[in-house]
Scaffold this motif. Structure first.
Motif, PDB file in Angstrom:
ATOM      1  N   SER A   5      39.927  63.095  45.961  1.00  0.00           N
ATOM      2  CA  SER A   5      41.103  63.806  46.436  1.00  0.00           C
ATOM      3  C   SER A   5      42.158  62.829  46.907  1.00  0.00           C
ATOM      4  O   SER A   5      41.882  61.661  47.139  1.00  0.00           O
ATOM      5  CB  SER A   5      40.734  64.715  47.615  1.00  0.00           C
ATOM      6  N   ARG A   6      43.345  63.314  47.089  1.00  0.00           N
ATOM      7  CA  ARG A   6      44.435  62.542  47.667  1.00  0.00           C
ATOM      8  C   ARG A   6      45.011  63.312  48.837  1.00  0.00           C
ATOM      9  O   ARG A   6      45.151  64.525  48.793  1.00  0.00           O
ATOM     10  CB  ARG A   6      45.533  62.266  46.654  1.00  0.00           C
ATOM     11  N   ILE A   7      45.371  62.578  49.906  1.00  0.00           N
ATOM     12  CA  ILE A   7      46.007  63.176  51.077  1.00  0.00           C
ATOM     13  C   ILE A   7      47.422  63.570  50.701  1.00  0.00           C
ATOM     14  O   ILE A   7      48.124  62.823  50.040  1.00  0.00           O
ATOM     15  CB  ILE A   7      46.058  62.167  52.253  1.00  0.00           C
ATOM     16  N   CYS A  16      39.189  55.332  57.375  1.00  0.00           N
ATOM     17  CA  CYS A  16      38.261  55.193  56.261  1.00  0.00           C
ATOM     18  C   CYS A  16      36.863  55.598  56.714  1.00  0.00           C
ATOM     19  O   CYS A  16      36.383  55.157  57.766  1.00  0.00           O
ATOM     20  CB  CYS A  16      38.268  53.740  55.777  1.00  0.00           C
ATOM     21  N   ALA A  23      42.953  54.894  56.436  1.00  0.00           N
ATOM     22  CA  ALA A  23      42.818  55.393  55.068  1.00  0.00           C
ATOM     23  C   ALA A  23      44.174  55.408  54.389  1.00  0.00           C
ATOM     24  O   ALA A  23      45.208  55.570  55.038  1.00  0.00           O
ATOM     25  CB  ALA A  23      42.210  56.785  55.081  1.00  0.00           C
ATOM     26  N   GLY A  25      44.804  57.387  51.530  1.00  0.00           N
ATOM     27  CA  GLY A  25      45.070  58.632  50.835  1.00  0.00           C
ATOM     28  C   GLY A  25      44.098  58.924  49.713  1.00  0.00           C
ATOM     29  O   GLY A  25      44.191  59.952  49.067  1.00  0.00           O
ATOM     30  N   GLY A  27      40.263  59.810  48.682  1.00  0.00           N
ATOM     31  CA  GLY A  27      39.106  60.334  49.373  1.00  0.00           C
ATOM     32  C   GLY A  27      37.960  60.661  48.438  1.00  0.00           C
ATOM     33  O   GLY A  27      38.128  60.731  47.222  1.00  0.00           O
ATOM     34  N   VAL A  36      36.277  66.169  52.706  1.00  0.00           N
ATOM     35  CA  VAL A  36      36.666  64.889  52.107  1.00  0.00           C
ATOM     36  C   VAL A  36      36.456  63.754  53.101  1.00  0.00           C
ATOM     37  O   VAL A  36      36.784  63.882  54.279  1.00  0.00           O
ATOM     38  CB  VAL A  36      38.147  64.926  51.661  1.00  0.00           C
ATOM     39  N   TRP A  38      37.879  60.219  53.681  1.00  0.00           N
ATOM     40  CA  TRP A  38      39.019  59.425  53.251  1.00  0.00           C
ATOM     41  C   TRP A  38      38.666  57.940  53.263  1.00  0.00           C
ATOM     42  O   TRP A  38      37.811  57.499  54.032  1.00  0.00           O
ATOM     43  CB  TRP A  38      40.225  59.731  54.137  1.00  0.00           C
ATOM     44  N   CYS A  40      40.004  53.610  52.764  1.00  0.00           N
ATOM     45  CA  CYS A  40      41.068  52.610  52.855  1.00  0.00           C
ATOM     46  C   CYS A  40      41.311  52.015  51.461  1.00  0.00           C
ATOM     47  O   CYS A  40      40.792  52.524  50.463  1.00  0.00           O
ATOM     48  CB  CYS A  40      40.680  51.507  53.854  1.00  0.00           C
TER      49      CYS A  40
END
Length: 121
Positions: A5-7, A16, A23, A25, A27, A36, A38, A40
């Motif tokens: 996933s992405r934030i 992280c 993090a 973004g 995940g 999720v 997340w 780094c």
């Protein structure tokens, strides 16, 4: 099926799930719809995401405790190398270096310990 996933850009940054840095973004979630974890920007953390995500809490706690202790030893070794043990007497630069030993030492130790016990991918 594994889910990456992405934030959303408007969310607050998170840490992280592997090394506890900020993090970026990216995940990991075991499956679509699962929480999720997340990550780094470290490629090592991306490699370790699945094994850390699936790790039982008690095992994760042991890894973190060992990494904490190792980081403390590194910080203590730094203090010995400069001949100071009273934190109140550290210069600003010495204090920053001491904190760096603790924080970065923890992150590096945690990643290394996970890698040593990670299942092959």
């Amino acid at each position: 099926m594994n889910a990456v996933s992405r934030i959303k850009g408007d969310r607050e940054p998170v840490i992280c799930g592997v090394c506890r840095r900020r993090a970026i973004g990216l995940g990991w979630a075991g499956r679509q719809g699962h929480p999720v974890m997340w990550l780094c920007d470290s490629p090592v953390c991306g490699t370790l995401a699945r094994s850390v995500y699936e790790m039982p809490k008690v095992a994760l706690d042991r890894f973190e405790q060992a990494a904490r202790d190792e980081a403390g030893d590194m910080a203590g070794a730094y203090l010995e190398s400069i001949g100071k043990t009273d934190l109140a007497r550290l210069t600003e630069e010495e204090w920053k270096t001491f904190l760096h030993q603790v924080l970065v030492g923890f992150e590096a130790s945690l990643r290394r310990r996970f890698l040593e016990n990670a299942a092959p991918f």
